[in-house]
Design a protein around this motif. Structure first.
Motif, short mmCIF file in Angstrom:
data_model
loop_
_atom_site.label_atom_id
_atom_site.label_comp_id
_atom_site.label_asym_id
_atom_site.label_seq_id
_atom_site.Cartn_x
_atom_site.Cartn_y
_atom_site.Cartn_z
N ALA A 98 0.86 -1.13 0.01
CA ALA A 98 -0.11 0.20 0.10
C ALA A 98 0.94 1.14 0.01
N LEU A 99 2.06 1.38 0.68
CA LEU A 99 2.94 2.47 0.99
C LEU A 99 3.35 2.84 -0.49
N LYS A 100 3.78 1.79 -1.21
CA LYS A 100 4.02 1.96 -2.58
C LYS A 100 3.32 2.70 -3.61
N HIS A 101 2.10 2.75 -3.11
CA HIS A 101 1.03 3.14 -4.05
C HIS A 101 0.48 4.57 -3.12
N GLY A 102 1.38 4.94 -2.11
CA GLY A 102 0.97 5.95 -1.36
C GLY A 102 -0.11 6.24 -0.37
N LEU A 103 -0.59 4.95 -0.16
CA LEU A 103 -1.63 4.65 0.91
C LEU A 103 -1.48 4.00 2.15
N ALA A 104 -1.57 4.87 3.08
CA ALA A 104 -1.25 4.72 4.37
C ALA A 104 -2.53 3.88 5.17
N LEU A 105 -2.19 2.69 5.54
CA LEU A 105 -3.39 1.92 6.06
C LEU A 105 -3.62 2.28 7.63
N HIS A 106 -4.89 2.31 7.97
CA HIS A 106 -5.31 2.41 9.53
C HIS A 106 -5.18 0.87 10.03
N GLN A 107 -4.82 1.21 11.16
CA GLN A 107 -4.65 -0.43 11.79
C GLN A 107 -5.56 -0.50 13.11
N GLU A 108 -6.68 0.06 13.21
CA GLU A 108 -7.40 -0.13 14.28
C GLU A 108 -8.47 -1.30 13.93
N MET A 109 -9.31 -1.51 15.22
CA MET A 109 -10.32 -2.55 15.04
C MET A 109 -11.54 -1.24 14.98
N SER A 110 -12.72 -1.89 14.36
CA SER A 110 -13.78 -1.07 14.26
C SER A 110 -14.54 -1.12 15.64
N PRO A 111 -15.50 -0.33 16.09
CA PRO A 111 -16.03 -0.41 17.14
C PRO A 111 -16.85 -1.73 17.58
N ASP A 112 -17.19 -2.35 16.48
CA ASP A 112 -18.07 -3.69 16.57
C ASP A 112 -16.97 -4.71 16.90
N GLU A 113 -15.64 -4.53 16.26
CA GLU A 113 -14.65 -5.69 16.33
C GLU A 113 -14.01 -5.47 17.91
N GLU A 114 -14.07 -4.07 18.30
CA GLU A 114 -13.62 -3.92 19.72
C GLU A 114 -14.57 -4.53 20.78
N GLN A 115 -15.76 -4.39 20.36
CA GLN A 115 -16.79 -5.09 21.19
C GLN A 115 -16.77 -6.35 21.21
N ILE A 116 -16.49 -7.18 20.05
CA ILE A 116 -16.45 -8.61 19.95
C ILE A 116 -15.09 -9.14 20.79
N ALA A 117 -14.06 -8.37 20.42
CA ALA A 117 -12.51 -8.70 21.14
C ALA A 117 -12.88 -8.51 22.58
N GLY A 118 -13.60 -7.43 23.32
CA GLY A 118 -13.76 -7.24 24.70
C GLY A 118 -14.67 -8.23 25.51
N GLN A 119 -15.89 -8.85 24.53
CA GLN A 119 -16.68 -9.91 24.99
C GLN A 119 -15.86 -11.23 25.25
N LEU A 120 -14.84 -11.26 24.18
CA LEU A 120 -14.18 -12.75 24.28
C LEU A 120 -13.21 -12.74 25.38
N LYS A 121 -12.74 -11.67 25.67
CA LYS A 121 -11.74 -11.43 26.92
C LYS A 121 -12.47 -11.98 28.33
N THR A 122 -13.80 -11.83 28.23
CA THR A 122 -14.47 -11.93 29.56
C THR A 122 -14.54 -13.32 29.60
#
Length: 187
Positions: A98-122
């Motif tokens: 992506a950087l070769k094409h000038g695209l910097a990728l975001h590396q964050e989870m979406s709020p839904d993914e954060e919620q799923i990961a949070g639930q899995l932690k419990t």
């Protein structure tokens, strides 16, 4: 006349640079290493694919790292470590492309993914293992279709090859998660 000669000598000497007071001549610029050639920007479709894959990799790395520590069954822990390594490698490869094409990728989870990961932690024990494996199977199934489509339709040849190779890896990941007890993913 002698006074005139002394004045002339002093005046001419004062115009000469003294080694300790002389300023160095401006350095001629040396040619810097040419930056790597930039490739044209990715198409909107290819950019969207790269962004989606980056988010998926981040989610998979997070839940797999958690599962490597928290899973009850040794086979699930091994699978999780392997999955975390695979997604980390995929993320590095994708980011470089992506950087070769000038695209910097975001590396964050979406709020839904954060919620799923949070639930899995419990969770813990067999429920944790089952839910983690189900997440893996569903994610691999969803991603497989996306990667197969990109392998056929990508505009960038390097991205096309990456998608094809990763689709094969995802197929193996899906198969392994099902063998370990994941529920068959819904489409």
């Amino acid at each position: 006349m002698r006074h005139y000669a002394v004045c002339l000598l002093c005046a001419s000497v004062s115009l000469l640079p003294l080694p300790s007071l002389a300023r160095p001549a401006p350095a001629t610029p040396t040619p810097a290493a040419a930056p790597a050639p930039t490739l044209p920007p990715l198409t909107e479709s290819d950019s969207t694919f790269a962004e989606n894959v980056s988010a998926l990799n981040t989610f998979e790395i997070n839940i797999s790292t958690l599962a490597a520590e928290q899973a009850k069954r040794r086979k699930v822990q091994e699978f999780a470590r392997s999955s975390a390594r695979m997604h980390t490698t995929n993320q590095k490869t994708l980011t470089t492309m992506a950087l070769k094409h000038g695209l910097a990728l975001h590396q964050e989870m979406s709020p839904d993914e954060e919620q799923i990961a949070g639930q899995l932690k419990t969770e813990n024990g067999a429920k944790f293992d089952r839910d983690y494996l189900d997440l893996q199977a569903q994610a691999a199934s969803d991603a497989l279709a996306m990667f197969q489509n990109e392998a056929e339709s990508a505009s960038d040849p390097e991205l096309k090859a990456y998608a094809a190779a990763t689709a094969d890896t995802l197929q193996a990941n899906l198969k392994e998660s099902l063998q370990l007890g994941a529920s068959k993913p819904s489409r």
